[in-house]
Every structure is written in structure tokens, then in C-alpha cells.
Design a protein around this motif. Structure first.
Motif, mmCIF file in Angstrom:
data_model
loop_
_atom_site.group_PDB
_atom_site.id
_atom_site.type_symbol
_atom_site.label_atom_id
_atom_site.label_comp_id
_atom_site.label_asym_id
_atom_site.label_seq_id
_atom_site.Cartn_x
_atom_site.Cartn_y
_atom_site.Cartn_z
ATOM 1 N N GLN A 119 2.166 1.757 -3.478
ATOM 2 C CA GLN A 119 1.099 2.170 -4.387
ATOM 3 C C GLN A 119 0.784 3.656 -4.240
ATOM 4 O O GLN A 119 0.523 4.346 -5.226
ATOM 5 C CB GLN A 119 -0.160 1.342 -4.131
ATOM 6 N N MET A 120 0.821 4.158 -3.015
ATOM 7 C CA MET A 120 0.558 5.585 -2.796
ATOM 8 C C MET A 120 1.653 6.453 -3.415
ATOM 9 O O MET A 120 1.380 7.567 -3.875
ATOM 10 C CB MET A 120 0.433 5.871 -1.304
ATOM 11 N N LEU A 121 2.904 5.947 -3.427
ATOM 12 C CA LEU A 121 3.996 6.698 -4.057
ATOM 13 C C LEU A 121 3.769 6.856 -5.558
ATOM 14 O O LEU A 121 4.317 7.771 -6.176
ATOM 15 C CB LEU A 121 5.332 5.981 -3.814
ATOM 16 N N MET A 173 0.806 -1.215 0.000
ATOM 17 C CA MET A 173 0.000 0.000 0.000
ATOM 18 C C MET A 173 0.849 1.280 0.000
ATOM 19 O O MET A 173 0.573 2.199 -0.778
ATOM 20 C CB MET A 173 -0.960 -0.008 1.183
ATOM 21 N N PRO A 174 1.884 1.390 0.841
ATOM 22 C CA PRO A 174 2.714 2.617 0.784
ATOM 23 C C PRO A 174 3.365 2.818 -0.586
ATOM 24 O O PRO A 174 3.478 3.954 -1.061
ATOM 25 C CB PRO A 174 3.772 2.380 1.870
ATOM 26 N N LEU A 220 0.371 6.477 -6.926
ATOM 27 C CA LEU A 220 -0.989 6.981 -7.110
ATOM 28 C C LEU A 220 -1.085 8.488 -6.892
ATOM 29 O O LEU A 220 -1.705 9.209 -7.696
ATOM 30 C CB LEU A 220 -1.930 6.254 -6.153
ATOM 31 N N VAL A 221 -0.482 8.991 -5.823
ATOM 32 C CA VAL A 221 -0.586 10.427 -5.500
ATOM 33 C C VAL A 221 0.029 11.302 -6.600
ATOM 34 O O VAL A 221 -0.606 12.260 -7.065
ATOM 35 C CB VAL A 221 0.057 10.720 -4.124
#
Length: 378
Positions: A286-288, A283-284, A290-291
Motif C-alpha cells: 500500500q505504501m508503494l 501495508m508495504p 500511496l507515497v
């Protein structure tokens, strides 16, 4: 007797297992790992299907609009007075002898319209609908001065950031998750213990990253070729000329940015020992991805925000090519941004190698980053 029994086992394994280390260099080991990963992936039906699917979507997106929109209108012309203007407008012109012949072609639906000459001037003949492209070609428009001739069409301006963002986003996510799953699967099946007996741990990491990068770049190149062919067939040369510099810079930004993320994905896979636990560590990462994707897509009209994003490692591969396409970046900026991205990638890969070494052989559940850092080489 004891000495003899100890000597024979030690001599046997030394000859069998240590020979590869003596004859195989680090980069040869990296090549072996990368070759194994690539060959395995090329035999994966899901990977091949996804590649064909993306190629189909790319070709359809570039060719179908032109096909569904129909070709240029065909016009029958009496005399040469209007033929030149119609030809310049890209219409299919057929010269006929008289108005009667022109009417016959329109009634038989062999042409979309006809242009005839009478004492009052030019007259357009059509079957059931006024042909706007023919009328426009014959109309006399006033001269127009463009105050911003390099301005990008609003629709194109909205679509290009999405296109660059989606290419980097989906490629990084798809291949990144596959890297993590591959590492975790090797831990879960204990195959990794056999691999590290003959191949250095860092060679495993480098081989996986190189293999994934090669496959990702190869897939992107195929998609780019398909898009280029589609645009050439549909005569979209204007957009291609505008996209040229942006695409040229997108390639090195994509390569360096993908290597950076691939190393992080490999560490994420090494931190857990079961496939079921990948979601908790991914998840972390993916956020790198996605954001920055949403920041570029929805903030591309904010010049200050885009300038900042073009120098941040996780958003630069998308933000800088978009700014180049929009003409908002100076000529020196992509060079500086790429150097910053390259330095960041080197630092992240070195950090990832340390964490990968410290967590790869730990199979007692999830490994924390602190434990992986402390247990390097254990």
C-alpha cells in the motif's frame, strides 16, 4: 499379488490426473485460470455495483455542473446590429420587430434579456438583474496579446494530477487487495493444493494477474467512455483536446504499472495462510502506491521532482501523463520512461513468480520472503 495391487492404482491416477497436463499447454492453463477468475468476478454483485457507482459518479461529475449552471442566456434583439455579436458569444438570439415586443418577452420571462436600439445606441432590457454575459458580448474589449498561450488554467492544473492519481491509486488498491484475498482464500481452504495438481503454479499467478488486469482495464475504459460522453454533451472540447496526448500515454503506462503491482499483490497473498493476516503483509505494498500518489498530487508544480517521479516504476504511470498534459516533458521522455517501466515490470514479475512458487503451498503461518525464495519448488 503385490505387483498387481501396485500397478492398478498407479495406472488409474496416471490416466485421470495426468491427461490434463499432457493435453493442456502452459498458456491454455493460464487462460483457464484467467477465465475462471473473470467469470467469478463478473458474478460478484459488489464488483458490478462498484462499476455502476463509478460510472454514475463520472457522468454526474461531467454533466451536473453544466446542468446546474444553466444554459446560455436567451436574448430578444431588435434589428440585426447586435445579433451577430450575441450569436458569436453563444447566446440564444430571437429577432423581434420592435421594442414593445422585446419588452413583452422579457416581462413574460420568455427571454432573459433584450437588446434594443435608440438614438443613443444599444440598450439592454432585463427583468431584475443585469445580464453580465449579454453586456460582455456587446462590450468592445481592447486587443489582448497572450505571452503564454499554452498555459493551463490553474484550477485544471490542480485537478488533472488528482484525477490521474486517483484512477491509478484506487484501481491498484481495489483490484490488488482482491488478488491478495483470492490467493489467501485458496490457501486457507486448501483449494490451491487441488489446483496445483493439474495447473502449474506460475500459470496460477499469470492467470490471476491477467484476469485482474483485464477487469481493471475494462472498468477504466468504461469510465473513460462515460467521461468522454459527458464532456461531449456539455461541450468541453477544449479540455479534451488538451488531455488527448496525456490520456493516450496514460493507457500503456497504466497497463504496465498495474501488472507490476498485481504481481506484488499476489505474492503478498501467498505469504500468509489466513485472511486475518493479509493486513500485515499488505501495508508495504500500500505504501508503494500511496507515497507516489501524494508525491504527484502535491508536488506537480515542482518540475525537478516530477521529472524524477516520471522515471520511477511506482510513480511513472501517474507522473509522466501529468507532465505531458502540462507540456513539461520532451517528446522522447515518455518512450524512455515506458521502456524503464516495462523492464522493471518484467524483473518484478520474474521475482514475484519465484516468491509465489516458494510460498503458495506453505500453510504453516506467515512465510518470510527469505523462506519463500529458498523454498521454490518445495
Amino acid at each position: 499379488m503385490t505387483l498387481t495391487n501396485q500397478t492398478r492404482p498407479s495406472d488409474g491416477p496416471t490416466t485421470d490426473t495426468d491427461a490434463p497436463r499432457a493435453t493442456t499447454s502452459y498458456w491454455q492453463a493460464v487462460g483457464l485460470v484467467a477465465g475462471r477468475e473473470i467469470s467469478t468476478k463478473l458474478r460478484d454483485k459488489a464488483f458490478l455495483f462498484s462499476t455502476v457507482f463509478f460510472l454514475f459518479i463520472t457522468i454526474a461529475a461531467t454533466v451536473l455542473p453544466a446542468l446546474l449552471g444553466g444554459g446560455p442566456s436567451s436574448v430578444a434583439v431588435v434589428g440585426a446590429q447586435a445579433a451577430e455579436a450575441l450569436d458569436r458569444a453563444g447566446l440564444e438570439v430571437t429577432t423581434v420587430a420592435d421594442e414593445q415586443a422585446a419588452r413583452a418577452l422579457v416581462l413574460d420571462e420568455e427571454v432573459d434579456a433584450a437588446v434594443v436600439v435608440d438614438p443613443t445606441g444599444l440598450r439592454v432590457l432585463a427583468l431584475d438583474d443585469a445580464p453580465s454575459d449579454v453586456v460582455s458580448a456587446l462590450s468592445s474589449a481592447p486587443p489582448v496579446e497572450l505571452l503564454d498561450p499554452l498555459a493551463v488554467d490553474p484550477v485544471v492544473r490542480a485537478l488533472i494530477p488528482i484525477a490521474f492519481g486517483m484512477i491509478f491509486f484506487f484501481t491498484s488498491m481495489t483490484f490488488g487487495v482482491q488478488i491478495a484475498q483470492s490467493v489467501t482464500e485458496e490457501k486457507q481452504t486448501r483449494i490451491v493444493e487441488i489446483l496445483v495438481a493439474t495447473v502449474p503454479v506460475r500459470a496460477l499467478l499469470a492467470g490471476k494477474v491477467i484476469a485482474a488486469s483485464t477487469l481493471a482495464i475494462g472498468q477504466i475504459v468504461l469510465i473513460a467512455i462515460a467521461a468522454l460522453v459527458g464532456m461531449t454533451v456539455t461541450d468541453s472540447g477544449t479540455i479534451m483536446s488538451q488531455l488527448g496526448p496525456a490520456i493516450g500515454w496514460f493507457v500503456p503506462f497504466f497497463v504496465v504499472g498495474f501488472v507490476l503491482l498485481a504481481a506484488i499483490w499476489a505474492v503478498a497473498g501467498a505469504l500468509v495462510s489466513r485472511q486475518e493476516d493479509i493486513g500485515s503483509v499488505s501495508m508495504p505494498v500500500q505504501m508503494l502506491i500511496l507515497v507516489p500518489f501524494f508525491a504527484v498530487v502535491f508536488g506537480n508544480d515542482n518540475n525537478t521532482l516530477m521529472t524524477v517521479l516520471s522515471y520511477l516504476p511506482f510513480s511513472a504511470p501517474t507522473a509522466m501523463p501529468v507532465r505531458l498534459f502540462l507540456g513539461e516533458a520532451a517528446s522522447w521522455e515518455p518512450v524512455v520512461a515506458l521502456v524503464v517501466l516495462l523492464a522493471s515490470a518484467v524483473a518484478v514479475v520474474l521475482l514475484a513468480a519465484r516468491l509465489y512458487e516458494g510460498s503458495l503451498l506453505r500453510t504453516n503461518g506467515r512465510t518470510s520472503l527469505a523462506a519463500a525464495w529458498r523454498n521454490r519448488g518445495n
